[in-house]
Design a protein around this motif. Structure first.
Motif, PDB file in Angstrom:
ATOM      1  N   GLY A 397       0.691  -1.229   0.072  1.00 39.76           N
ATOM      2  CA  GLY A 397      -0.011   0.040  -0.087  1.00 39.76           C
ATOM      3  C   GLY A 397       0.811   1.335  -0.052  1.00 39.76           C
ATOM      4  O   GLY A 397       0.378   2.327   0.036  1.00 39.76           O
ATOM      5  N   ALA A 398       2.014   1.258   0.296  1.00 43.38           N
ATOM      6  CA  ALA A 398       2.894   2.203   0.085  1.00 43.38           C
ATOM      7  C   ALA A 398       2.820   3.092  -1.356  1.00 43.38           C
ATOM      8  O   ALA A 398       3.086   2.386  -2.314  1.00 43.38           O
ATOM      9  N   SER A 399       2.609   4.267  -1.514  1.00 46.66           N
ATOM     10  CA  SER A 399       2.561   5.048  -2.637  1.00 46.66           C
ATOM     11  C   SER A 399       4.113   5.301  -3.189  1.00 46.66           C
ATOM     12  O   SER A 399       5.001   5.073  -2.439  1.00 46.66           O
ATOM     13  N   ARG A 400       4.053   5.553  -4.675  1.00 49.36           N
ATOM     14  CA  ARG A 400       5.588   5.909  -5.070  1.00 49.36           C
ATOM     15  C   ARG A 400       6.017   7.136  -4.637  1.00 49.36           C
ATOM     16  O   ARG A 400       7.300   7.107  -4.254  1.00 49.36           O
ATOM     17  N   ALA A 401       5.390   8.201  -4.280  1.00 51.98           N
ATOM     18  CA  ALA A 401       5.899   9.320  -3.661  1.00 51.98           C
ATOM     19  C   ALA A 401       6.463   9.033  -2.330  1.00 51.98           C
ATOM     20  O   ALA A 401       7.451   9.751  -1.992  1.00 51.98           O
ATOM     21  N   ARG A 402       5.799   8.170  -1.533  1.00 48.58           N
ATOM     22  CA  ARG A 402       6.199   7.625  -0.253  1.00 48.58           C
ATOM     23  C   ARG A 402       7.476   7.085  -0.286  1.00 48.58           C
ATOM     24  O   ARG A 402       8.618   7.047   0.682  1.00 48.58           O
ATOM     25  N   ILE A 403       7.462   6.195  -1.445  1.00 48.70           N
ATOM     26  CA  ILE A 403       8.724   5.683  -1.411  1.00 48.70           C
ATOM     27  C   ILE A 403       9.807   6.468  -1.740  1.00 48.70           C
ATOM     28  O   ILE A 403      11.034   6.254  -1.199  1.00 48.70           O
ATOM     29  N   VAL A 404       9.787   7.181  -2.814  1.00 46.34           N
ATOM     30  CA  VAL A 404      10.716   8.224  -2.943  1.00 46.34           C
ATOM     31  C   VAL A 404      11.278   9.084  -2.045  1.00 46.34           C
ATOM     32  O   VAL A 404      12.151   9.531  -1.834  1.00 46.34           O
ATOM     33  N   ARG A 405      10.182   9.811  -1.362  1.00 45.20           N
ATOM     34  CA  ARG A 405      10.411  10.558  -0.105  1.00 45.20           C
ATOM     35  C   ARG A 405      11.356   9.751   0.773  1.00 45.20           C
ATOM     36  O   ARG A 405      12.130  10.285   1.690  1.00 45.20           O
ATOM     37  N   ALA A 406      10.930   8.490   1.250  1.00 47.99           N
ATOM     38  CA  ALA A 406      11.875   7.667   2.352  1.00 47.99           C
ATOM     39  C   ALA A 406      13.170   7.443   1.915  1.00 47.99           C
ATOM     40  O   ALA A 406      14.142   7.848   2.541  1.00 47.99           O
ATOM     41  N   LEU A 407      13.335   7.285   0.459  1.00 45.14           N
ATOM     42  CA  LEU A 407      14.821   7.281   0.129  1.00 45.14           C
ATOM     43  C   LEU A 407      15.398   8.661   0.147  1.00 45.14           C
ATOM     44  O   LEU A 407      16.775   8.654   0.257  1.00 45.14           O
ATOM     45  N   ALA A 408      14.863   9.682  -0.229  1.00 47.28           N
ATOM     46  CA  ALA A 408      15.255  11.067  -0.011  1.00 47.28           C
ATOM     47  C   ALA A 408      15.845  11.309   1.182  1.00 47.28           C
ATOM     48  O   ALA A 408      16.842  11.902   1.391  1.00 47.28           O
ATOM     49  N   VAL A 409      15.116  10.920   2.079  1.00 49.91           N
ATOM     50  CA  VAL A 409      15.312  11.218   3.537  1.00 49.91           C
ATOM     51  C   VAL A 409      16.448  10.327   3.956  1.00 49.91           C
ATOM     52  O   VAL A 409      17.413  10.924   4.710  1.00 49.91           O
ATOM     53  N   GLU A 410      16.893   9.281   3.411  1.00 51.43           N
ATOM     54  CA  GLU A 410      17.936   8.643   3.555  1.00 51.43           C
ATOM     55  C   GLU A 410      19.173   9.419   3.228  1.00 51.43           C
ATOM     56  O   GLU A 410      20.225   9.545   3.777  1.00 51.43           O
ATOM     57  N   LEU A 462      24.474  18.220  -0.435  1.00 50.54           N
ATOM     58  CA  LEU A 462      23.147  17.905  -0.448  1.00 50.54           C
ATOM     59  C   LEU A 462      22.478  17.600  -1.707  1.00 50.54           C
ATOM     60  O   LEU A 462      21.501  16.558  -1.884  1.00 50.54           O
ATOM     61  N   VAL A 463      22.653  18.255  -2.497  1.00 51.02           N
ATOM     62  CA  VAL A 463      21.919  18.258  -4.087  1.00 51.02           C
ATOM     63  C   VAL A 463      22.502  16.959  -4.440  1.00 51.02           C
ATOM     64  O   VAL A 463      21.741  16.502  -5.076  1.00 51.02           O
ATOM     65  N   VAL A 464      23.772  16.646  -4.282  1.00 49.49           N
ATOM     66  CA  VAL A 464      24.266  15.489  -5.134  1.00 49.49           C
ATOM     67  C   VAL A 464      23.682  14.266  -4.543  1.00 49.49           C
ATOM     68  O   VAL A 464      23.184  13.277  -5.210  1.00 49.49           O
ATOM     69  N   ALA A 465      23.676  14.323  -3.096  1.00 53.12           N
ATOM     70  CA  ALA A 465      23.154  12.960  -2.477  1.00 53.12           C
ATOM     71  C   ALA A 465      21.711  12.781  -2.814  1.00 53.12           C
ATOM     72  O   ALA A 465      21.315  11.700  -3.072  1.00 53.12           O
ATOM     73  N   VAL A 466      20.875  13.825  -2.637  1.00 50.44           N
ATOM     74  CA  VAL A 466      19.351  13.717  -2.927  1.00 50.44           C
ATOM     75  C   VAL A 466      19.140  13.198  -4.510  1.00 50.44           C
ATOM     76  O   VAL A 466      18.445  12.264  -4.784  1.00 50.44           O
ATOM     77  N   LEU A 467      20.045  13.880  -5.461  1.00 54.36           N
ATOM     78  CA  LEU A 467      19.843  13.485  -7.004  1.00 54.36           C
ATOM     79  C   LEU A 467      20.362  12.017  -7.041  1.00 54.36           C
ATOM     80  O   LEU A 467      19.633  11.363  -7.704  1.00 54.36           O
ATOM     81  N   CYS A 468      21.496  11.589  -6.377  1.00 52.89           N
ATOM     82  CA  CYS A 468      21.913  10.374  -6.555  1.00 52.89           C
ATOM     83  C   CYS A 468      20.852   9.255  -5.919  1.00 52.89           C
ATOM     84  O   CYS A 468      20.876   8.011  -6.404  1.00 52.89           O
ATOM     85  N   ALA A 469      20.321   9.780  -4.921  1.00 55.45           N
ATOM     86  CA  ALA A 469      19.286   8.715  -4.247  1.00 55.45           C
ATOM     87  C   ALA A 469      17.847   8.751  -5.165  1.00 55.45           C
ATOM     88  O   ALA A 469      17.270   7.764  -5.429  1.00 55.45           O
ATOM     89  N   ALA A 470      17.509  10.080  -5.494  1.00 59.69           N
ATOM     90  CA  ALA A 470      16.188  10.214  -6.064  1.00 59.69           C
ATOM     91  C   ALA A 470      16.197   9.372  -7.478  1.00 59.69           C
ATOM     92  O   ALA A 470      15.045   8.864  -8.096  1.00 59.69           O
TER      93      ALA A 470
END
Length: 911
Positions: A397-410, A462-470
């Motif tokens: 039931g997790a949404s795609r946005a929730r998945i992406v947001r969780a990886l972005a938080v990591e 910060l930008v590199v980490a988020v982009l690499c994760a997202a």
């Protein structure tokens, strides 16, 4: 509201429908009220609308209000969820400690390296002093194109330019001097600057406390005033502003403190105190014409008037030089080929360091590039490896946005950890650079952490980490979870695009490592080559020390002062020579490699000719053919103490000082020693000993020829122009004591202080250090650059190893089924291992080719720290290539061994 719109509320609030419903409700209530009062429905609706106003305008206002409220509620909910998401991210990352350590270390070290180099560039290339509008500040001086010498101005020229208000809003000449402070009991040496009045106006400074002296004070006010640096003020008083108005004893005279300079201002380099021109006779407005026009010895700094460009100033100064030459031709004959140059203050400050710093910025940029590639590949591998986990979460039931947001938080958690480590690494690296450059590159002693540079580095991280994760997260989240679970996505998720990205990342890491490794090897070999050069003297076991004599008691302008100075000089050397452990002792005005800066070195120049001009005639052939050479004042024991071979003649015998005293006031030197280069230029093929040289009549007699000596730059050619040595009587204000001894610098300093205290307790000894250290300082910038490049190369190699190891291991894990089938069909484990090694060799070969092209394209910048080394030498390149190939294959061995040991049955069963 239409019936279908009610179903939109399953996915959240429907603001448009809610606003329409609310307005309709209020209108209906108003219509009902009017109808109850007796109006017909049409009239009631018309009256209700007139009373309600513009419905569309009200609806728009309500929608805007609800949208803002909804956004705030959304952000509030997200922030309320953030602690839980951070906690989940931390728990998830705890299961992958190797990944976390690799990413955090990569980010932290990259941030530290880039911030340190950028902070150094900020100090050297952008804001060397805390002044306003640095682009409007220029350095003015004479330039000798024949010897590539940047000199100062003549004092009379500075005074003339002070009246050019159409060109300058402020202008000042200055000279570096040494002062003996005797207020604190034991005498203390203070590096200072004596200036003309507009010095502080040039920089647009405001005093930290008190006031600055200005041009009016310098000409008409009390001249015995001083401005203290912020550091000296804190050191002397502990930060007490009551010192303003009080007096200090400097060089036997009383000087009143009128102000304190702002923090971090120490110009000229290292200056701790500033005073008007009274401490330097070159800046005395009442000096003789010979002093005012006799030498380009006054560094001059100016602030351009608004609207004046450097090009316009260059033209005006050229016209001024022609005017001065016509007015005083006798003083410009020897400088007929010289011109006046205008240089940006920042460019003049950076000087020889500018190309080196630019090259290091490029190296730091390469490190950032490798770090980004490494972090990107690590994130891609981790996200791809979690494909099955992500599919399960989406199926639950997790949404795609929730998945992406969780990886972005990591990614944010990792970026924060990397940023904290980066701040720590920055402080450690800054301290290391300051310590390493403290005496090798004095310009870097004020290097400090630039908050803007640090903030930019952290933001980039910060930008590199988020982009690499997202980026990989979006790709994984777009996959249908049913397909992922059915096909085992965790093992077969390596698409062609991602595989190519990983290979590209490894290739870029190898290419960058090659560029940095070759640059490092060139820099290190260049430093070794320079340090192996023969300076022309034996610097081992020679210790130098500085003494400054106050002109009130020791000078060569009065007979009593000159005799007192010569007596002190001779007695001091006699006592030092008699001291235990002292093999030889001598003195000079300055030791080789003992200059403060290039402008200081330019003042030790004089004109020499094989002809002697007629008395009272300046401008004849003897002067027109004169050579400009280095000049030194040394005593008779100087060549023995320094280990400089005397090639011909007796040299100085010790009687020259008495000759000077008998010829007082001295107008010329009766005997001189010249070096081999000058002897060859003046008297080719002849014995120069006994010859008379000019151009000043009645000439100077050559009593000796010594070998060539490098005086200020170990990498420079050995005295191409030549050098002349005058016999010193010990009357100059600046004296350098040279001792050949087995004692340590600390022991020599104690011996000098005790001996000097017996002779004159108000004189200070300072700057006691081995001569070899001064020689090494001439290549200090090259040494620091070599160390930094070595660090960058080591970091790049480490990241390259991590990249190759991670990519090949993950690739082999993705190909487990294929490898199992190969082994099941009869492939030998050695063949599988060799296949992995071939893949690694292909990556290494591609990276090496790209790296070689990049290295050859960057030869212009690499040349900044190259000396005596062929940067394109085949053995140099072969060594770097072989090292990288070996490292790459070694990093791929674990993957090859793992692939060769795959169990076919286990691999097929897992699939």
């Amino acid at each position: 509201m239409k019936a279908w719109r009610r179903y939109l509320r399953f996915w959240g609030s429907d603001i448009d429908g809610d606003v329409d419903d609310e307005l309709r409700f209020h209108l209906e209530r108003r219509v009902s009220d009017y109808m109850a009062a007796g109006l017909a429905r049409d009239e009631a609706e018309r009256a209700a609308r007139e009373r309600f106003g513009d419905v569309s305008d009200v609806a728009r206002s309500l929608r805007d209000h609800d949208l803002v409220k909804q956004r705030w509620a959304l952000w509030r909910d997200r922030f309320q969820m953030l602690p839980r998401e951070i906690g989940f991210a931390v728990r998830s990352l705890r299961s992958a400690p190797t990944f976390v350590v690799a990413v955090v270390l990569t980010l932290g070290i990259a941030i530290g390296a880039y911030t340190v180099i950028s902070s150094a560039a900020d100090v050297l290339l952008r804001r060397p002093v805390p002044a306003t509008d640095l682009a409007d500040i220029v350095m003015i001086g004479h330039y000798d194109p024949q010897h590539d010498i940047h000199a100062g101005m003549q004092p009379a020229e500075v005074y003339d330019l002070e009246n050019r208000h159409d060109l300058f809003s402020a202008i000042s000449g200055y000279r570096s001097v040494g002062l003996n402070l005797t207020d604190a009991g034991q005498p203390r040496y203070i590096p200072a600057a004596t200036t003309t009045g507009g010095f502080f106006d040039v920089f647009g400074l405001r005093p930290y406390a008190g006031r600055f002296y200005n041009a009016h004070d310098e000409r008409f006010g009390p001249s015995n005033v001083v401005v203290l640096s912020y550091g000296l003020w804190r050191d002397l008083t502990g930060g007490d502003t009551a010192v303003i108005g009080q007096s200090l004893q400097l060089n036997d005279s009383s000087y009143m403190v009128v102000g304190i300079a702002p923090p971090a201002f120490e110009y000229p380099l290292g200056a701790q105190l500033w005073t008007p021109h009274t401490l330097d006779f070159f800046l005395n407005r009442n000096a003789s014409a010979m002093i005012q026009h006799g030498g380009s010895v006054v560094p001059t700094i100016a602030r351009l008037r608004a609207g004046v460009t450097r090009e316009q100033l260059q033209v005006e100064l050229g016209n001024a030089l022609n005017s001065w030459s016509e007015r005083e031709p006798q003083f410009y004959t020897l400088r007929r080929s010289w011109s006046i140059e205008v240089r940006s203050f920042v460019a003049a400050w950076a000087g020889r360091l500018r190309p080196i710093v630019i090259a290091l910025i490029g190296a730091a940029g390469f490190v950032i590039l490798v770090a980004c590639a490494n972090v990107g590949s690590l994130y891609l591998l981790r996200t791809t490896g979690r494909a099955r986990e992500i599919a399960v979460r989406m199926a639950l039931g997790a949404s795609r946005a929730r998945i992406v947001r969780a990886l972005a938080v990591e990614a944010l958690v990792l970026a924060a950890a990397g940023g904290l480590l980066g701040i720590l690494m920055t402080q450690i690296m800054l301290a290391a650079v300051r310590d390493a450059a403290a005496w090798r590159v004095p310009e870097l002693h004020a290097i400090r952490l630039n908050p803007f540079v640090l903030a930019s580095s952290l933001l980039l991280t910060l930008v590199v980490a988020v982009l690499c994760a997202a980026a990989p997260a979006f790709r994984i989240a777009a996959v249908d979870p049913r397909d992922a679970l059915a096909s085992g996505l965790s093992r077969h998720s390596m698409s062609t695009g991602r595989s190519q990205f990983l290979r590209l990342a490894v290739v870029s890491q190898i290419a960058t490592a090659l560029v940095l490794m070759l640059s490092c090897m060139v820099a290190v070999r260049s430093v070794r080559r320079v340090l192996s050069l023969d300076p022309g003297f034996d610097a081992s076991r020679v210790v130098t020390a500085q003494i400054f004599l106050p002109k009130s008691r020791y000078n060569d302008t009065t007979l009593a002062g000159a005799v007192r100075a010569m007596s002190l000089h001779q007695t001091l050397l006699d006592r030092l020579r008699a001291a235990p452990g002292i093999e030889a002792a001598s003195s000079a005005d300055v030791s080789p490699f003992g200059f403060n800066d290039a402008l200081d070195a330019s003042t030790h120049r004089t004109a020499v000719s094989a002809e002697i001009g007629a008395a009272g005639e300046v401008g004849g052939h003897a002067f027109q053919s004169a050579l400009t050479v280095d000049d030194w004042q040394v005593d008779a024991a100087y060549f023995h103490t320094m280990g400089i071979p005397v090639l011909a003649g007796p040299g100085f015998t010790g009687h020259e000082q008495q000759d000077q005293a008998r010829a007082y006031p001295k107008q010329l030197q009766l005997a001189v020693v010249i070096d081999r280069a000058l002897a060859h230029r003046l008297f080719p093929g002849e014995n120069a000993v006994g010859k008379l040289i000019g151009p000043w009549p009645p000439g100077m007699r050559v009593v000796g020829v010594v070998d060539n000596v490098k005086q200020s730059d170990l990498a420079a050619p050995s005295q191409v122009a030549g050098a002349i040595y005058f016999a010193t009587a010990g009357t100059q204000a600046r004296q350098t004591i040279l001792l050949r001894t087995e004692q340590s610098p600390a022991g020599v300093a104690g011996l000098l202080r005790r001996t000097l205290a017996d002779l004159d307790p108000e004189l200070a000894v300072h700057d006691v250090q081995p001569l070899a250290k001064l020689v090494s300082r001439s290549v200090g910038a090259r040494q620091v650059a070599a160390w930094l490049l070595s660090g960058f190369a080591a970091l790049s190699l480490a990241l390259c190893i991590v990249g190759v190891f991670g990519v090949l291991n993950y690739t082999m894990s993705q190909r487990a089924k294929e490898l199992g089938i190969r082994l099941a069909l009869g492939a030998q484990p050695g063949e599988v291992a060799s296949m992995v090694l071939r893949n690694a060799a292909a990556l290494a070969g591609t990276g090496l080719v790209v790296g070689m092209f990049a290295y050859l394209a960057l030869q212009r910048w690499i040349g900044a720290f190259t000396y005596g080394v062929d940067a394109r030498g085949p053995w140099l390149i072969a060594g770097a290539v072989l090292s990288l190939v070996t490292i790459t294959l070694a990093a791929s061995l674990p993957a090859a061994v793992r692939a060769s040991r795959v169990d076919p049955l286990a691999a097929l069963r897992a699939e």
